[in-house]
Design an enzyme around this catalytic site. Sequence first.
Site, PDB file in Angstrom:
ATOM      1  N   ASP A 121       0.852  -1.191   0.000  1.00 12.66           N
ATOM      2  CA  ASP A 121       0.000   0.000   0.000  1.00 12.66           C
ATOM      3  C   ASP A 121       0.886   1.239   0.000  1.00 12.66           C
ATOM      4  O   ASP A 121       1.821   1.338   0.801  1.00 12.66           O
ATOM      5  CB  ASP A 121      -0.910  -0.016   1.226  1.00 12.66           C
ATOM      6  N   TYR A 123       1.105   5.748  -0.568  1.00 12.60           N
ATOM      7  CA  TYR A 123       0.720   6.950   0.189  1.00 12.60           C
ATOM      8  C   TYR A 123       0.887   8.130  -0.754  1.00 12.60           C
ATOM      9  O   TYR A 123       1.618   9.060  -0.474  1.00 12.60           O
ATOM     10  CB  TYR A 123       1.693   7.017   1.374  1.00 12.60           C
ATOM     11  N   HIS A 128      -3.661  14.037   1.069  1.00 11.12           N
ATOM     12  CA  HIS A 128      -3.848  13.116   2.195  1.00 11.12           C
ATOM     13  C   HIS A 128      -2.636  13.154   3.125  1.00 11.12           C
ATOM     14  O   HIS A 128      -2.777  13.290   4.344  1.00 11.12           O
ATOM     15  CB  HIS A 128      -4.061  11.697   1.660  1.00 11.12           C
ATOM     16  N   ARG A 137       1.583  16.062  13.249  1.00 16.43           N
ATOM     17  CA  ARG A 137       2.863  16.728  13.520  1.00 16.43           C
ATOM     18  C   ARG A 137       2.675  18.239  13.428  1.00 16.43           C
ATOM     19  O   ARG A 137       3.340  18.904  12.637  1.00 16.43           O
ATOM     20  CB  ARG A 137       3.930  16.253  12.517  1.00 16.43           C
ATOM     21  N   GLU A 194     -10.187   3.877   3.895  1.00 18.39           N
ATOM     22  CA  GLU A 194      -9.305   4.601   2.985  1.00 18.39           C
ATOM     23  C   GLU A 194      -9.740   4.229   1.573  1.00 18.39           C
ATOM     24  O   GLU A 194      -9.647   3.063   1.179  1.00 18.39           O
ATOM     25  CB  GLU A 194      -7.828   4.257   3.237  1.00 18.39           C
ATOM     26  N   GLU A 196      -9.200   3.861  -2.124  1.00 15.58           N
ATOM     27  CA  GLU A 196      -7.971   3.737  -2.904  1.00 15.58           C
ATOM     28  C   GLU A 196      -8.242   3.035  -4.234  1.00 15.58           C
ATOM     29  O   GLU A 196      -9.288   2.422  -4.436  1.00 15.58           O
ATOM     30  CB  GLU A 196      -6.917   2.933  -2.123  1.00 15.58           C
ATOM     31  N   ASP A 228      -8.986   0.282   2.230  1.00 15.74           N
ATOM     32  CA  ASP A 228      -7.959  -0.086   3.200  1.00 15.74           C
ATOM     33  C   ASP A 228      -8.454   0.305   4.598  1.00 15.74           C
ATOM     34  O   ASP A 228      -8.110   1.349   5.128  1.00 15.74           O
ATOM     35  CB  ASP A 228      -6.655   0.647   2.832  1.00 15.74           C
ATOM     36  N   ARG A 232      -7.591   3.590  13.577  1.00 16.52           N
ATOM     37  CA  ARG A 232      -6.673   4.715  13.790  1.00 16.52           C
ATOM     38  C   ARG A 232      -6.038   4.710  15.171  1.00 16.52           C
ATOM     39  O   ARG A 232      -4.898   5.153  15.324  1.00 16.52           O
ATOM     40  CB  ARG A 232      -7.406   6.034  13.569  1.00 16.52           C
ATOM     41  N   GLN A 235      -3.415   1.982  15.118  1.00 17.64           N
ATOM     42  CA  GLN A 235      -2.345   2.457  14.224  1.00 17.64           C
ATOM     43  C   GLN A 235      -1.484   3.514  14.908  1.00 17.64           C
ATOM     44  O   GLN A 235      -0.246   3.467  14.850  1.00 17.64           O
ATOM     45  CB  GLN A 235      -2.994   3.041  12.962  1.00 17.64           C
ATOM     46  N   LYS A 248      -4.037  -2.147  10.319  1.00 17.18           N
ATOM     47  CA  LYS A 248      -4.419  -2.250   8.909  1.00 17.18           C
ATOM     48  C   LYS A 248      -4.703  -3.689   8.480  1.00 17.18           C
ATOM     49  O   LYS A 248      -5.476  -3.927   7.549  1.00 17.18           O
ATOM     50  CB  LYS A 248      -3.268  -1.749   8.022  1.00 17.18           C
ATOM     51  N   THR A 252      -8.653  -5.888   4.175  1.00 17.72           N
ATOM     52  CA  THR A 252      -8.577  -4.924   3.073  1.00 17.72           C
ATOM     53  C   THR A 252      -9.561  -5.421   2.017  1.00 17.72           C
ATOM     54  O   THR A 252      -9.441  -6.561   1.552  1.00 17.72           O
ATOM     55  CB  THR A 252      -7.156  -4.882   2.476  1.00 17.72           C
ATOM     56  N   THR A 341      -4.587   6.370   0.129  1.00 15.84           N
ATOM     57  CA  THR A 341      -5.849   7.105   0.203  1.00 15.84           C
ATOM     58  C   THR A 341      -5.893   8.183  -0.867  1.00 15.84           C
ATOM     59  O   THR A 341      -4.957   8.970  -0.998  1.00 15.84           O
ATOM     60  CB  THR A 341      -5.997   7.775   1.585  1.00 15.84           C
ATOM     61  N   GLU A 355      -9.703  12.432   7.800  1.00 15.51           N
ATOM     62  CA  GLU A 355      -9.545  13.748   7.175  1.00 15.51           C
ATOM     63  C   GLU A 355     -10.879  14.483   7.061  1.00 15.51           C
ATOM     64  O   GLU A 355     -10.952  15.689   7.270  1.00 15.51           O
ATOM     65  CB  GLU A 355      -8.984  13.600   5.760  1.00 15.51           C
TER      66      GLU A 355
HETATM   67 MN    MN Z   1      -3.969   2.902   2.730  1.00 15.23          MN
END
Ligand code: MN
Length: 406
Positions: A121, A123, A128, A137, A194, A196, A228, A232, A235, A248, A252, A341, A355
């Site tokens: 997978d 990113y 995203h 962060r 997610e 995708e 996906d 959270r 994770q 995760k 899936t 995503t 999000e």
């Molecule tokens: Mn993903």
Amino acid sequence: MTAARSWLATAQDSPFGVHNLPYGVFTAADRPGQRRIGVRIGDFVLDAGAAARAAGTPSVLLDADSLGPLLAAGRPAWSEIRAGLVEWLTDETYRDTIARLLTPLAEAELHLPFEVADYVDFYASEHHAANLGRMFRPGSEPLTPNWKHLPIGYHGRAGTVVVSGTPVVRPHGQRKAPADAVPSFGPTGRLDIEAEVGFVVGAPSMLGTPVPMADFQEHVFGVCLVNDWSARDIQAWEYVPLGPFLGKSFATSVSPWIVPLEALEHARITPPARDVEPLPYLDDRGGEPWGLDISLEVRLNGYPVSRPPFAAMYWTAAQQLAQMTANGASLRTGDLFASGTVSGPEVESRGALIELTWNGENPVKLPDGTTRTFLENDDEVTITATAPGPDGTVVGFGEVTGRIVP
Ligand code: MN
């Protein structure tokens, strides 16, 4: 190419006309226990192996209970078989023999169409990645320093890739909120999606030999939709320093139809401008890059909550394939790699609840009066997609659906 017209009238204005012809594996209600390769035409499934025999050109690649042999056969075989299917479904002389081999979609059970070899997978959406960076962060750069130099990815769990419709059991795991002194174990309270796009590898590659972007079409058979599912809280607690793991790997989901790459020729676009010059093995400027104009839609309990644009993805699948093999790692038939995503610049184009709700701060309001931050038991999520085809036609991808069970 002019879009050919099928003798099957109901297929002519369908997103599943002869310009598409996605592959799957199905069991017809009147032939229980028999798995057959099916090709979707309109709202019917054609028994592809039986059609090849009826047309006088039997094919061991189509007379199978999985797409595996066809995937392994490579691009020349894929093109030849596709040309045959188009001929049988457009030439009136085949009408009587082929029409008997159609099963209404409603009478077909759809299976996971191939054995997933490795699952990776990525990113690849800048929107995203930047949104998650801002949430997790705050005060630092939204993107990590490596993000525009290489497509970031992780190896997921191939054995828990399931076909659309498979219930998703709410996973248990360790989670620790910032205010908690110690972690606890229990069901996730932050179950997310997610949205995708997945790429299915057909032809394998040699160990020790990287696959350049130019060979993308020789190895990648087609495209599916991927959800996906992500816990959270699990994770967030586990992911440093080695990346996603149990948050995760519980499930899936993928759509049952694999849209052949050839059906997406008219959906190819130039990806967004990159503001960092990629290293040569990832540099697709001046070539024919693999941006794809695929429009996704996410529905929660039937209500549309997001329309993520795949066209906005920073990294293409060809760049991801080159990255995945840059160290000499080989491809296997049935490898699945997902885009990451898909999120666009607008709020309503974000492909994950984390999000859409900004980490749960702004719940999504549904038309039935309820709100969601993350998924509740019995919630059902469906992702669909379309892309432009030849002559104003639309290429449909079908859907990937899953319902949450306790
Ligand atoms: Mn993903």
